[in-house]
Write a protein that holds these residues in place. Structure first.
Motif, mmCIF file in Angstrom:
data_model
loop_
_atom_site.group_PDB
_atom_site.id
_atom_site.type_symbol
_atom_site.label_atom_id
_atom_site.label_comp_id
_atom_site.label_asym_id
_atom_site.label_seq_id
_atom_site.Cartn_x
_atom_site.Cartn_y
_atom_site.Cartn_z
ATOM 1 N N LYS A 1 26.733 13.961 -26.139
ATOM 2 C CA LYS A 1 25.412 14.488 -26.488
ATOM 3 C C LYS A 1 25.126 14.141 -27.947
ATOM 4 C CE LYS A 1 22.655 18.679 -26.354
ATOM 5 N NZ LYS A 1 21.570 18.139 -25.573
ATOM 6 N N HIS B 1 21.660 12.502 -30.758
ATOM 7 C CA HIS B 1 20.231 12.257 -30.940
ATOM 8 C C HIS B 1 20.055 11.037 -31.829
ATOM 9 C CE1 HIS B 1 21.562 14.942 -34.154
ATOM 10 N NE2 HIS B 1 20.666 14.350 -34.909
ATOM 11 N N GLN C 1 17.700 7.786 -25.919
ATOM 12 C CA GLN C 1 17.575 9.223 -26.181
ATOM 13 C C GLN C 1 17.696 10.023 -24.892
ATOM 14 O OE1 GLN C 1 17.386 10.760 -29.344
ATOM 15 N NE2 GLN C 1 17.981 12.394 -27.975
ATOM 16 N N SER D 1 20.497 12.857 -24.219
ATOM 17 C CA SER D 1 20.093 14.248 -24.016
ATOM 18 C C SER D 1 20.514 14.766 -22.642
ATOM 19 C CB SER D 1 18.592 14.415 -24.206
ATOM 20 O OG SER D 1 17.895 13.629 -23.273
ATOM 21 N N ARG D 2 20.816 13.856 -21.685
ATOM 22 C CA ARG D 2 21.302 14.297 -20.372
ATOM 23 C C ARG D 2 22.723 14.822 -20.447
ATOM 24 N NH1 ARG D 2 18.810 9.508 -17.830
ATOM 25 N NH2 ARG D 2 20.733 8.481 -18.381
ATOM 26 N N HIS E 1 25.926 16.901 -21.365
ATOM 27 C CA HIS E 1 26.104 18.316 -21.657
ATOM 28 C C HIS E 1 27.558 18.550 -22.011
ATOM 29 C CE1 HIS E 1 28.208 19.163 -17.855
ATOM 30 N NE2 HIS E 1 27.385 18.268 -17.349
#
Length: 189
Positions: free
Chosen positions: A146, A148, A163, A167-168, A170
């Motif tokens: 994770k 950015h 991105q 962001s998928r 976890h």
């Protein structure tokens, strides 16, 4: 043309882990990195930078070999090639290490330092200069991390895909660990 991608992570170890994964992918010819740098901001605010290419040792090695070669050739003129080899190797290694220390290869060090200073404490960033890649395969391999995108020279579509993949991801939850342990126990039985 190389693409610059800077990805930030919420903990100090993820940038190193992603770089290790990218090194594995590079051995499989899925990505070709020109340069990669990890910047880690510690809890006290200091920024530590890890270069993937050690230019001092690279310069010392190539300089030593060149110096030994030229020293041997010059030593032959004076009928003492062994002394020329030793002296030429030492001078070449020293000058190579010095030039390797002064060269700014790949990603600009000032950019790395300035972005490193903007990181929050206990976070990290990965700076990548990518020559070429297989984006779909690389993004699939990195989907567990994770992060950015801080900055990139990618097209808006490519940056959006990156991105989205970051962001998928976890972080693993305690229940994931329990499920994996139960599956391993079931396989052993």
């Amino acid at each position: 043309m190389a693409e610059l991608v800077i990805v930030g992570f919420d903990n100090p170890t993820d940038a190193d882990r992603v770089l290790t994964e990218l090194s594995r992918l590079q051995k499989e010819y899925l990505i070709d990195l020109e340069d990669a740098v990890v910047a880690i901001r510690s809890s006290d605010g200091s920024v530590r930078i890890k270069q993937s290419v050690n230019l001092v040792s690279l310069g010392a090695t190539t300089g030593g070999l060149r110096g030994a070669l030229w020293g041997s050739l010059i030593g032959l003129l004076f009928l003492n090639p062994l002394a020329g080899l030793a002296i030429g190797g030492a001078v070449g290694a020293g000058s190579g290490a010095l030039s390797g220390n002064m060269i700014d290869y790949g990603i600009n060090d000032d950019l790395i330092k300035s972005i490193g200073q903007t990181l929050k404490p206990d976070t990290s960033a990965l700076f990548l200069l990518i020559r070429k890649s297989q984006p779909e395969k690389v993004l699939a391999e990195l989907s567990e991390y994770k992060g950015h995108v801080i900055r990139s020279s990618l097209s808006p579509e490519q940056e959006a895909k990156l991105q989205a993949a970051l962001s998928r991801a976890h972080p693993p939850s305690p229940s994931d660990g329990m499920e994996a342990a139960a599956e391993m126990a079931a396989q052993r039985a």
